[in-house]
Motif scaffolding. Structure first.
Motif, PDB file in Angstrom:
ATOM      1  N   ASP A  77       0.830  -1.199   0.000  1.00 20.19           N
ATOM      2  CA  ASP A  77       0.000   0.000   0.000  1.00 20.19           C
ATOM      3  C   ASP A  77       0.869   1.256   0.000  1.00 20.19           C
ATOM      4  OD1 ASP A  77      -2.730   1.259   0.354  1.00 20.19           O
ATOM      5  OD2 ASP A  77      -1.722   2.038   2.128  1.00 20.19           O
ATOM      6  N   ARG A  81       0.940   4.105  -2.971  1.00 23.78           N
ATOM      7  CA  ARG A  81       0.724   5.532  -2.675  1.00 23.78           C
ATOM      8  C   ARG A  81       1.884   6.389  -3.174  1.00 23.78           C
ATOM      9  NH1 ARG A  81      -3.406   6.544   0.993  1.00 23.78           N
ATOM     10  NH2 ARG A  81      -4.352   4.655   1.876  1.00 23.78           N
ATOM     11  N   ARG A 160      -5.752  -1.161  -5.959  1.00 23.31           N
ATOM     12  CA  ARG A 160      -6.112  -0.126  -4.986  1.00 23.31           C
ATOM     13  C   ARG A 160      -7.460  -0.429  -4.340  1.00 23.31           C
ATOM     14  NH1 ARG A 160      -4.377   4.977  -8.831  1.00 23.31           N
ATOM     15  NH2 ARG A 160      -2.208   5.150  -8.142  1.00 23.31           N
ATOM     16  N   LEU A 163      -6.984  -3.210  -1.711  1.00 24.19           N
ATOM     17  CA  LEU A 163      -6.236  -2.735  -0.542  1.00 24.19           C
ATOM     18  C   LEU A 163      -7.122  -1.866   0.344  1.00 24.19           C
ATOM     19  CD1 LEU A 163      -2.775  -1.849  -2.168  1.00 24.19           C
ATOM     20  CD2 LEU A 163      -3.216  -3.663  -0.500  1.00 24.19           C
ATOM     21  N   LEU A 173      -3.889  -2.451   7.561  1.00 26.30           N
ATOM     22  CA  LEU A 173      -3.254  -3.412   6.656  1.00 26.30           C
ATOM     23  C   LEU A 173      -2.086  -4.126   7.332  1.00 26.30           C
ATOM     24  CD1 LEU A 173      -3.189  -1.336   3.339  1.00 26.30           C
ATOM     25  CD2 LEU A 173      -4.607  -3.326   3.837  1.00 26.30           C
TER      26      LEU A 173
END
Length: 303
Positions: A77, A81, A160, A163, A173
């Protein structure tokens, strides 16, 4: 043509089975494990490494998962990002309407402990995903048929989405298993070659990898690749041509002529400029080989 893509390399694990050693920095064949993986994915538009920043052969962006050591889902993740942040900052492909990434929407995800990963395997993953328009990810499978979610190509939008779903369901997460991600995606699979999925979790694995690269059938290719990475050279040349030249110089002139001649061929190719490429090396080698053969012929006539 390779599918345009970005890459995220996960390099922040605790390496408990290595006694907490700095696994991405462990060297196999004179190259750090991380550098070996980065060489395999050097075709990416943007590359983010999730882990502690360090010098690397290929340029990358750095980030860390929150919290550090939070596991592969949290690290993935963070990498996703950072890729998005790079797009918004104008690093790599353009940014689309609304701030979204206007690139191809494909993300290569790799762990940093794959000493034998190569560009061919990367291309196979990307090709498999491109050939399966309904698939949301292409995963490498090892010799036992087991999925390798950290040797995979993902479509960014569903990645995405899942997640975000997992984070909402679990509240975090951190500590989450990768199967929660892959189990929710439509997958296609690519069978690994004999070594592509080999990862280094223990010192025994490291020793095995170091021994394998010194085997007779692979040591020369490994060495040439290591030298090119160390010198920042991406030129692919026909090593057979250079070896033949070295043989001709050694036998037709004198043994010390072999390394000196190949050096001069490289220098001549460099003077020809980057546009010459492998052809410049081949042409310089051809001229030097012809000279060595003429030299040898004169010696034969004198004898």
């Amino acid at each position: 043509m390779t599918t345009p893509h970005d890459a995220v390399v996960l390099a922040g694990g605790a390496a408990q089975r290595l006694g907490g050693a700095d696994k991405p920095g462990v060297r196999v064949g004179g190259r750090a494990l991380l550098d070996r993986v980065l060489a395999a994915c050097r075709g990416a538009d943007r590359t983010v490494v999730v882990g502690d920043a360090r010098p690397t052969v290929h340029p990358v962006r750095w980030t860390r998962e929150d919290p550090p050591g939070g596991g592969p889902l949290a690290a993935l993740d963070a990498g996703v990002r950072e890729i998005g942040a790079g797009a918004r900052a104008g690093v790599g492909p353009a940014v689309g309407p609304g701030g979204g990434d206007a690139g191809a929407g494909v993300l290569l995800v790799l762990s940093a402990d794959l000493p034998f990963l190569d560009e061919d395997t990367v291309h196979r993953l990307l090709g498999a995903l491109a050939d399966a328009p309904d698939a949301e990810a292409a995963l490498l499978t090892d010799a036992g048929g087991r999925d390798q979610p950290l040797v995979a190509a993902y479509r960014v939008v569903p990645l995405r989405r899942e997640l975000a779903r997992i984070a909402e369901e679990r509240g975090t997460l951190a500590g989450g298993p990768l199967r929660q991600l892959t189990g929710a995606l439509r997958l296609t699979r690519v069978a690994a070659g004999p070594l592509a999925s080999f990862d280094c979790d223990t010192w025994e694995d490291i020793a095995t990898a170091r021994a394998r690269i010194r085997e007779h059938g692979t040591v020369l290719d490994e060495w040439i690749t290591a030298v090119k990475d160390e010198l920042g050279i991406e030129l692919d040349v026909d090593t057979g041509v250079l070896l033949d030249l070295a043989r001709d110089a050694a036998h037709g002139v004198a043994r010390p002529a072999a390394p000196l001649t190949t050096f001069l061929v490289g220098y001549a190719a460099a003077r020809a400029g980057t546009e010459g490429g492998p052809e410049a090396v081949a042409e310089a080698a051809r001229k030097a080989a012809a000279l060595a053969q003429r030299w040898a012929a004169e010696q034969d006539e004198a004898g």
